[in-house]
Design an enzyme around this catalytic site. Structure first.
Site, PDB file in Angstrom:
ATOM      1  N   HIS A 138      20.061  55.159 -57.356  1.00 18.44           N
ATOM      2  CA  HIS A 138      21.174  54.298 -56.976  1.00 18.44           C
ATOM      3  C   HIS A 138      20.616  52.957 -56.517  1.00 18.44           C
ATOM      4  O   HIS A 138      19.640  52.892 -55.752  1.00 18.44           O
ATOM      5  CB  HIS A 138      21.981  54.958 -55.852  1.00 18.44           C
ATOM      6  CG  HIS A 138      22.932  54.027 -55.178  1.00 18.44           C
ATOM      7  ND1 HIS A 138      23.817  53.235 -55.891  1.00 18.44           N
ATOM      8  CD2 HIS A 138      23.135  53.736 -53.863  1.00 18.44           C
ATOM      9  CE1 HIS A 138      24.523  52.502 -55.043  1.00 18.44           C
ATOM     10  NE2 HIS A 138      24.128  52.769 -53.817  1.00 18.44           N
ATOM     11  N   ASN A 183      24.862  46.076 -55.821  1.00 18.79           N
ATOM     12  CA  ASN A 183      25.138  47.496 -55.585  1.00 18.79           C
ATOM     13  C   ASN A 183      26.532  47.815 -56.137  1.00 18.79           C
ATOM     14  O   ASN A 183      27.515  47.264 -55.657  1.00 18.79           O
ATOM     15  CB  ASN A 183      25.059  47.742 -54.071  1.00 18.79           C
ATOM     16  CG  ASN A 183      25.377  49.168 -53.669  1.00 18.79           C
ATOM     17  OD1 ASN A 183      25.914  49.946 -54.452  1.00 18.79           O
ATOM     18  ND2 ASN A 183      25.058  49.506 -52.431  1.00 18.79           N
ATOM     19  N   CYS A 205      28.646  56.417 -53.459  1.00 17.44           N
ATOM     20  CA  CYS A 205      27.524  56.025 -54.335  1.00 17.44           C
ATOM     21  C   CYS A 205      26.898  57.222 -55.037  1.00 17.44           C
ATOM     22  O   CYS A 205      26.113  57.046 -55.967  1.00 17.44           O
ATOM     23  CB  CYS A 205      26.470  55.269 -53.535  1.00 17.44           C
ATOM     24  SG  CYS A 205      27.162  53.915 -52.588  1.00 17.44           S
TER      25      CYS A 205
HETATM   26  N1  ACO Z   1      23.316  35.660 -45.124  1.00 14.54           N
HETATM   27  C1  ACO Z   1      22.640  35.126 -44.093  1.00 14.54           C
HETATM   28  N2  ACO Z   1      22.493  35.770 -42.916  1.00 14.54           N
HETATM   29  C2  ACO Z   1      23.046  36.991 -42.797  1.00 14.54           C
HETATM   30  C3  ACO Z   1      23.768  37.604 -43.840  1.00 14.54           C
HETATM   31  C4  ACO Z   1      23.900  36.868 -45.037  1.00 14.54           C
HETATM   32  N3  ACO Z   1      24.569  37.376 -46.110  1.00 14.54           N
HETATM   33  N4  ACO Z   1      24.193  38.806 -43.420  1.00 14.54           N
HETATM   34  C5  ACO Z   1      23.770  38.967 -42.167  1.00 14.54           C
HETATM   35  N5  ACO Z   1      23.071  37.867 -41.783  1.00 14.54           N
HETATM   36  C6  ACO Z   1      22.424  37.631 -40.511  1.00 14.54           C
HETATM   37  C7  ACO Z   1      23.080  38.361 -39.368  1.00 14.54           C
HETATM   38  O1  ACO Z   1      24.169  37.634 -38.862  1.00 14.54           O
HETATM   39  C8  ACO Z   1      21.962  38.469 -38.383  1.00 14.54           C
HETATM   40  O2  ACO Z   1      21.826  37.240 -37.720  1.00 14.54           O
HETATM   41  P1  ACO Z   1      21.457  37.193 -36.148  1.00 14.54           P
HETATM   42  O3  ACO Z   1      20.096  37.842 -36.058  1.00 14.54           O
HETATM   43  O4  ACO Z   1      21.477  35.730 -35.859  1.00 14.54           O
HETATM   44  O5  ACO Z   1      22.519  37.995 -35.473  1.00 14.54           O
HETATM   45  C9  ACO Z   1      20.723  38.634 -39.269  1.00 14.54           C
HETATM   46  O6  ACO Z   1      21.087  38.139 -40.570  1.00 14.54           O
HETATM   47  C10 ACO Z   1      20.264  40.075 -39.392  1.00 14.54           C
HETATM   48  O7  ACO Z   1      21.389  40.885 -39.688  1.00 14.54           O
HETATM   49  P2  ACO Z   1      21.242  42.429 -39.919  1.00 14.54           P
HETATM   50  O8  ACO Z   1      22.549  43.029 -40.292  1.00 14.54           O
HETATM   51  O9  ACO Z   1      20.494  43.030 -38.769  1.00 14.54           O
HETATM   52  O10 ACO Z   1      20.342  42.395 -41.201  1.00 14.54           O
HETATM   53  P3  ACO Z   1      19.261  43.442 -41.682  1.00 14.54           P
HETATM   54  O11 ACO Z   1      17.937  42.832 -41.530  1.00 14.54           O
HETATM   55  O12 ACO Z   1      19.522  44.810 -41.152  1.00 14.54           O
HETATM   56  O13 ACO Z   1      19.601  43.459 -43.240  1.00 14.54           O
HETATM   57  C11 ACO Z   1      20.666  44.856 -44.855  1.00 14.54           C
HETATM   58  C12 ACO Z   1      20.873  43.887 -43.705  1.00 14.54           C
HETATM   59  C13 ACO Z   1      19.974  44.129 -45.976  1.00 14.54           C
HETATM   60  C14 ACO Z   1      22.020  45.363 -45.336  1.00 14.54           C
HETATM   61  C15 ACO Z   1      19.813  46.022 -44.307  1.00 14.54           C
HETATM   62  O14 ACO Z   1      20.399  46.610 -43.192  1.00 14.54           O
HETATM   63  C16 ACO Z   1      19.545  47.068 -45.309  1.00 14.54           C
HETATM   64  O15 ACO Z   1      18.653  46.951 -46.101  1.00 14.54           O
HETATM   65  N6  ACO Z   1      20.326  48.162 -45.270  1.00 14.54           N
HETATM   66  C17 ACO Z   1      20.206  49.235 -46.199  1.00 14.54           C
HETATM   67  C18 ACO Z   1      21.516  49.733 -46.549  1.00 14.54           C
HETATM   68  C19 ACO Z   1      22.128  49.041 -47.728  1.00 14.54           C
HETATM   69  O16 ACO Z   1      21.521  48.382 -48.496  1.00 14.54           O
HETATM   70  N7  ACO Z   1      23.391  49.337 -47.889  1.00 14.54           N
HETATM   71  C20 ACO Z   1      24.078  48.965 -49.050  1.00 14.54           C
HETATM   72  C21 ACO Z   1      25.292  49.744 -49.215  1.00 14.54           C
HETATM   73  S1  ACO Z   1      25.190  51.407 -48.823  1.00 14.54           S
HETATM   74  C22 ACO Z   1      24.649  52.285 -50.119  1.00 14.54           C
HETATM   75  O17 ACO Z   1      24.829  51.906 -51.224  1.00 14.54           O
HETATM   76  C23 ACO Z   1      23.948  53.554 -49.888  1.00 14.54           C
END
Ligand code: ACO
Length: 320
Positions: A247, A277, A111
């Site tokens: 980004h 993204n 990225c």
């Molecule tokens: N739809 C519905 N539910 C979902 C989805 C989806 N697409 N994806 C995951 N879930 C569920 C999971 O199964 C989990 O359920 P459970 O609690 O019953 O087990 C629940 O949602 C929470 O999952 P997490 O992975 O813990 O979700 P989190 O709250 O951490 O959010 C996210 C995920 C949005 C990616 C978060 O970690 C984040 O903001 N990360 C930042 C990094 C990022 O955005 N990376 C992008 C690429 S990297 C880059 O470009 C630098």
């Protein structure tokens, strides 16, 4: 002399895929995706390729800059999803443009790829070796997604962004770039496994895997530090900056960075809602969007910042 961005261009695939569309084919919802990420839709390739998107973005940037293919000395593409291992996407772009004077190669900094391309072009231009460079960030991330893994595939999109840079009186005022390979495994996409007669079952197709919370922590701590560093290096204060073009990983990361810098979110343009993204392509696509909306005025100072896989990060302050 400074390296100045003199033209921008971008290209998204034709096909729009909304969160609602995804909810028809997997267990997800518009509410889950948009509330956690800010993404409402993304574009995905059908017939388009990383190279075809890049060529269109490049032509638009060259037209915007008023630069012909013969004037281009250097082409650098930041990408992790080139169509071929070889030739590079940059060589494909060079051929399609007829930019036969140019040296062309790709950079893999995930990225941060466009930022690393900008800094590399700047280093070449400063030596006097080259005068005009075409730099791109281009991805077809949809081909490295596991479409049965809803936690990653809903986050990403496809597209390309380009800029033409040239030595001038104003331009790149300061930059910072870095890498932390020790944390690389929080965001991975494995390449092919060893494949020779000594190896059993060599076939392996791997897809993107991510520890989202670790990536989040990395981004919200590293990016504000890097941005503060480049602003100080440029001899400016945070109030001197007109826009922060980051980004586009996640709206929560952008909000957190704005808060940590003490800057209004209004100064952080976004394309997340309609692009998702797009890794290395995020920053140049966003820059092109604000350029074409007429939001960029001469003399403005803009912070650009990319961060992601590697882990890598790169920030710059530019005067336009
Ligand atoms: N739809 C519905 N539910 C979902 C989805 C989806 N697409 N994806 C995951 N879930 C569920 C999971 O199964 C989990 O359920 P459970 O609690 O019953 O087990 C629940 O949602 C929470 O999952 P997490 O992975 O813990 O979700 P989190 O709250 O951490 O959010 C996210 C995920 C949005 C990616 C978060 O970690 C984040 O903001 N990360 C930042 C990094 C990022 O955005 N990376 C992008 C690429 S990297 C880059 O470009 C630098």
């Amino acid at each position: 002399m400074r390296t100045r961005i003199i033209g921008t261009g971008s290209c998204l695939p034709e096909t729009v895929v909304t969160n609602e569309d995804l909810s028809q084919i997997m267990d997800t919802s518009d509410e889950w995706i948009s509330s956690r990420t800010g993404i409402r839709e993304r574009r995905l390739v059908k017939e388009e390729t990383t190279a075809s998107l890049s060529v269109t973005a490049a032509k638009r940037a060259m037209e915007n800059a008023g630069v012909s293919a013969q004037e281009i000395d250097l082409i650098i593409v930041g990408t992790i999803t080139g169509d071929y291992v070889t030739p590079s996407t940059a060589c494909e772009v060079q051929a399609a443009l007829g930019a036969d004077r140019a040296a062309a190669f790709d950079i893999n900094a995930a990225c941060s790829g466009f930022m690393f391309a900008l800094h590399t072009a700047d280093a070449y231009l400063k030596t006097g070796m080259y005068k005009t460079a075409l730099i791109l960030g281009a991805e077809t991330l949809s081909k490295i997604m596991d479409w049965s893994d809803r936690s990653t595939c809903v986050l990403f999109g496809d597209g390309a962004g380009a800029a033409v840079v040239r030595s001038d009186e104003v331009g790149l005022l300061a930059y910072d770039q870095g890498s932390d390979g020790t944390r690389g495994m929080v965001l991975t996409c494995r390449n092919r496994k060893n494949n020779n007669p000594l190896v059993q079952n060599p076939t392996d197709f791997s897809y993107t895997q991510m520890d989202g919370q670790e990536v989040y922590k990395f981004a919200v701590t590293t990016v504000p530090k890097s941005i503060k560093k480049v602003i100080a290096q440029a001899g400016l204060t945070i109030d001197d900056i007109d826009y922060f073009a980051l980004h586009q990983a996640n709206i929560r990361i952008i909000q957190s960075v704005a808060k940590r810098l003490g800057v209004s979110e209004d100064k952080f343009p976004t394309s997340l809602d309609h692009c998702g993204n797009i890794s290395a392509a995020s920053v140049p696509i966003l820059l092109d969007e604000i350029n074409r909306k007429g939001l960029i005025k001469p003399g403005m100072k803009i912070v650009l910042s990319g961060f992601g896989g590697g882990l890598t990060w790169g920030s710059a302050v530019i005067e336009v």
